[in-house]
Design a protein around this motif. Sequence first.
Motif, short mmCIF file in Angstrom:
data_model
loop_
_atom_site.label_atom_id
_atom_site.label_comp_id
_atom_site.label_asym_id
_atom_site.label_seq_id
_atom_site.Cartn_x
_atom_site.Cartn_y
_atom_site.Cartn_z
N ASP A 72 -5.63 4.81 7.49
CA ASP A 72 -4.66 3.90 6.42
C ASP A 72 -4.18 2.84 7.28
O ASP A 72 -3.10 3.21 8.12
N PHE A 73 -4.20 1.67 6.66
CA PHE A 73 -3.70 0.42 7.23
C PHE A 73 -2.20 0.10 6.54
O PHE A 73 -1.54 -0.60 7.18
N GLY A 74 -2.34 0.80 5.30
CA GLY A 74 -0.83 0.65 4.56
C GLY A 74 0.29 0.58 5.32
O GLY A 74 1.18 -0.26 5.27
N PRO A 75 0.48 1.98 6.09
CA PRO A 75 1.81 2.06 7.01
C PRO A 75 2.19 0.86 7.92
O PRO A 75 3.24 0.58 8.11
N VAL A 76 0.96 0.43 8.69
CA VAL A 76 1.09 -0.58 9.66
C VAL A 76 1.71 -1.92 9.06
O VAL A 76 2.42 -2.46 9.69
N LEU A 77 1.07 -2.21 8.06
CA LEU A 77 1.33 -3.22 7.15
C LEU A 77 2.83 -3.30 6.72
O LEU A 77 3.62 -4.42 6.81
N ALA A 78 3.04 -2.30 5.99
CA ALA A 78 4.56 -2.28 5.78
C ALA A 78 5.73 -2.41 6.70
O ALA A 78 6.50 -3.04 6.48
N THR A 79 5.34 -1.79 7.82
CA THR A 79 5.98 -1.82 8.86
C THR A 79 6.30 -3.43 9.44
O THR A 79 7.27 -3.77 9.70
N ALA A 80 5.31 -3.68 9.60
CA ALA A 80 5.06 -5.09 9.95
C ALA A 80 5.86 -6.27 9.15
O ALA A 80 6.46 -7.10 9.73
N LEU A 81 5.80 -5.93 7.99
CA LEU A 81 6.58 -6.78 6.92
C LEU A 81 8.02 -6.62 7.17
O LEU A 81 8.90 -7.52 7.06
N ALA A 82 8.48 -5.25 7.09
CA ALA A 82 9.78 -5.01 7.42
C ALA A 82 10.17 -5.54 8.77
O ALA A 82 11.41 -6.02 8.73
N LEU A 83 9.31 -5.60 9.73
CA LEU A 83 9.71 -6.32 10.95
C LEU A 83 9.86 -7.67 10.88
O LEU A 83 10.51 -8.23 11.91
N GLY A 84 9.15 -8.21 9.92
CA GLY A 84 9.07 -9.92 9.96
C GLY A 84 8.30 -10.51 10.72
O GLY A 84 8.74 -11.73 11.15
N THR A 85 7.38 -9.84 11.38
CA THR A 85 6.30 -10.31 12.32
C THR A 85 5.34 -11.30 11.64
O THR A 85 4.88 -10.97 10.37
N PRO A 86 4.82 -12.52 12.41
CA PRO A 86 3.82 -13.14 11.63
C PRO A 86 2.46 -12.44 11.74
O PRO A 86 1.38 -13.15 11.49
N ARG A 87 2.32 -11.55 12.77
CA ARG A 87 1.01 -11.24 13.28
C ARG A 87 0.97 -9.61 13.59
O ARG A 87 2.08 -9.23 14.01
N ILE A 88 0.01 -9.03 13.37
CA ILE A 88 -0.52 -7.78 13.77
C ILE A 88 -1.30 -7.54 14.76
O ILE A 88 -2.60 -8.10 14.49
N ARG A 89 -1.25 -6.71 15.90
CA ARG A 89 -2.50 -6.71 16.67
C ARG A 89 -2.82 -5.27 16.60
O ARG A 89 -2.07 -4.27 16.50
N VAL A 90 -4.30 -5.02 16.45
CA VAL A 90 -4.75 -3.85 16.24
C VAL A 90 -5.79 -3.75 17.39
O VAL A 90 -6.03 -4.63 18.30
N TRP A 91 -6.61 -2.72 17.22
CA TRP A 91 -7.86 -2.36 18.25
C TRP A 91 -9.07 -2.71 17.57
O TRP A 91 -9.30 -1.87 16.32
N ALA A 92 -10.20 -2.99 18.12
CA ALA A 92 -11.53 -3.03 17.61
C ALA A 92 -12.40 -1.95 17.57
O ALA A 92 -13.25 -2.06 18.32
#
Length: 244
Positions: A72-92
């Motif tokens: 579930d990518f949703g919590p990652v994206l929500a946290t990134a938005l709260a953090l105010g970051t322009p980028r999320i690093r994930v693993w392939a």
Amino acid sequence: MIPGLVSVTFRQLSPAEIVTLVVDAGLEAIEWGGDVHVPPGDLHTAREVRARCADNGIAIEAYGSYYRADGDFGPVLATALALGTPRIRVWAGSNGSAAEPDRGAVVEDLRAAAALAGADGVELAVEYHANTLTDTLGSALALFAEVPALKPYWQPPIGSTVDDALTAVPALEPVAAHVFSWAGDGARLPLAAREDLWRPVLAALPADCHVLLEFVRDDSPEAFAHDAATLRAWLSTPGWGHDS
């Protein structure tokens, strides 16, 4: 180029202590890790870290999540938005390119995550890393062709040569590089010990690339301070990097 720190370099320190280290070292940005410092779903901590960085003039380069294109990518994206970051690093993914049983599923998951993040104005990026679909240059370039919205990072794999680096870096044109010096067996060295690697790599990196210190000796703040001084000196010396 924009010098900074990967926060998981100091998992033993609090976000407040890490911000102080970065300010004192004269660096400009932090990638915040999702395993300790800003856990997925902890929006309160994300907002606190965002405010602390803003108060100290430190940019948030990315949210370094441990999302592996399998949930579930949703919590990652929500946290990134709260953090105010322009980028999320994930693993392939969780397997190397030769061992991955379903590359298509990983690609589709990354494509969907990139679309979700992009809709909120956030980039998705992956490291150049063993045991993922970016474990070789050929597989990494194929992945970026399959998911054009995905952005590359680069770091020197254990045992790679200067020639390997000078093949990979211009081909990838990374948005960020994780900067450290290792011996051939993976032992951590002072950053200055691999000037032979970093001089040509800095010259080959894009001018707006973030260069983020990681893997300092003994997880030591003192070693970090020395490496930060080395990096800042390199970036301010004529002949180092595209923006010099």
